[in-house]
Scaffold this active site. Sequence first.
Site, short mmCIF file in Angstrom:
data_model
loop_
_atom_site.label_atom_id
_atom_site.label_comp_id
_atom_site.label_asym_id
_atom_site.label_seq_id
_atom_site.Cartn_x
_atom_site.Cartn_y
_atom_site.Cartn_z
N SER A 160 0.84 -1.20 0.00
CA SER A 160 0.00 0.00 0.00
C SER A 160 0.88 1.26 0.00
O SER A 160 1.79 1.35 -0.81
CB SER A 160 -0.92 -0.05 1.22
OG SER A 160 -2.02 0.76 1.04
N ASP A 420 -8.93 -5.94 -5.12
CA ASP A 420 -8.57 -4.82 -4.25
C ASP A 420 -9.09 -3.50 -4.82
O ASP A 420 -8.78 -3.16 -5.95
CB ASP A 420 -7.03 -4.79 -4.15
CG ASP A 420 -6.54 -3.67 -3.26
OD1 ASP A 420 -7.36 -3.06 -2.55
OD2 ASP A 420 -5.31 -3.42 -3.28
N HIS A 445 -6.14 -6.73 -0.93
CA HIS A 445 -5.07 -5.75 -0.72
C HIS A 445 -3.78 -6.43 -0.24
O HIS A 445 -3.77 -7.04 0.82
CB HIS A 445 -5.55 -4.73 0.31
CG HIS A 445 -4.86 -3.40 0.27
ND1 HIS A 445 -4.61 -2.72 -0.90
CD2 HIS A 445 -4.39 -2.62 1.27
CE1 HIS A 445 -4.01 -1.57 -0.61
NE2 HIS A 445 -3.86 -1.48 0.70
#
Length: 483
Positions: A160, A420, A445
């Site tokens: 991320s 995601d 994710h």
Amino acid sequence: TKIINCYFYNHYIPSCTEKTPYFDLAPDFKEEYLKQVLDHFNYNSHGNGTYDQRYLITDQYWKKGNGPIFFYTGNEGDVWEFALNSGFITELAAEQGALVIFAEHRYYGNSLPFGKDSFNIPEVGLLTVEQALADYAVMITELKKELGAQKCPVIVLGGSYGGMLSVYMRIRYPNIVAGALAASAPILSTAGLGDSIDSFSGTNIDVFCLLIQDFEKFNPACKDAVQGAFQKLNTLAQQKDYRRIQSAFSLCKTPSTPKDIHQLNGLLRNAFTMMAMLDYPYSTHFMGSMPAFPVKVACETMLNVFILCRPTGVVYNSTGQLTCYDLYSLYVECADPTGCGLGFDSYAWDYQACTEIEMCYESNNVTDMFPPMTFTEQQREQYCSKRWGVVPRPGWLKTQFWGDDLATASNIIFSNGDLDPWANGGIRKSLSPSLIAINIPEGAHHLDLRESNPADPESVIVARKEESEIIAQWVKAARKKSS
Ligand SMILES: *[C@@H]1O[C@H](CO)[C@@H](O)[C@H](O)[C@H]1NC(C)=O
Ligand SMILES: *[C@@H]1O[C@H](CO)[C@@H](O)[C@H](O)[C@H]1NC(C)=O
Ligand SMILES: *[C@@H]1O[C@H](CO)[C@@H](O)[C@H](O)[C@H]1NC(C)=O
């Protein structure tokens, strides 16, 4: 019973047993602190001192002085949270004889440069992406010296925002970093690129409904059901039937203003987004606790047509302790419309979303399944100058970290999971033989960073294998170059 490392709601428990609730198996990390330069770029600022930056380290797999260094570029939270949810990195270290370091990002977790005053103005001003990267560059350099690891190639890894930092480390400090694995890193959408505006952080109705329906044939009733729930809420709101809204959503207080309804819409939208993002095939304790396949848990299919979603319970009541939902304490509106979380870490992320990181994501009820909620650059500016006394600088991240113009970079893996919501904000197609996109059809994710699990889909197993092979090649090439 075996003594293991445990983790309980953001608090690391150094030793506990398998009977301790919410335990996760953790590798043998030592927690350390590095005296870090407060301001890497201004010799005269209020930050002329140092602060204690936390990192976790394990040499249990390291071929001392020779094996590579796997360095996790910590993101917006307590570093333990990432270490305990990125088991792939230690598995990879075991395979390749690597030293593993998880670094905590300044202003998060325990790495608060000015303690509880860190979020005052101007103290908060030393929270920038550039300062964080410089911290990591300094930390790698110092630890290599300290550990006699000067010859060891460094690979950075992150998920991320942490994945974005891994990309930036490789392009900013290629002298220090031989390659980067950026998992689910939305480097385009956060730089104001791509079509993130089109769908609310990509929480695409079609994908979401696939999650509910177990990848069975797409059922159009699903879209109607989710949109219908929001529609019902907003009809009740128009009729000012606030009591019914309170009972339907188990709210602690009766809503009474359009602001309350806006807040409720935001809280619900956040719950759906969180579930889609964390739709892992087994239960997890990452950003709160989630059951396996949370979307399916929250949304029941009845008679294969009728779909009912109760996302609030899964996201906000995982402890089972809440008797009602408090609109304003469970979800706080901030400069990231997908939510900043709660506590100090949320202040830091809000500030970053008010400065360099652009997240003007809007929902529109056309390309996504949420009610229309705008978040324009103007609204962002207004909020940020009021909250933090800053004016965001759109376009800066693109200038500073190359945006989508990465052709001259090398040795970066961009992995993304098709499930995601963030995936389409990242790089989905390889840009060159050494800028490699890996797509994981059944991945949420950064699923690939998690430890192996019997419930893993085949596609993530294949992705991890490919990542492992590429990283081994980078390490080999870096070693050849330096010898
Ligand atoms: C460094 O910080 C101290 C304490 O905040 C301050 O007294 C001093 O003037 C600063 N020095 C410079 C060169 O800014
Ligand atoms: C929270 O979960 C518990 C346990 O499942 C349940 O009894 C309670 O009603 C839930 N709270 C709300 C507000 O729904
Ligand atoms: C969403 O769009 C549908 C039509 O596609 C419409 O019937 C509904 O009223 C809209 N919902 C909201 C909350 O605006």
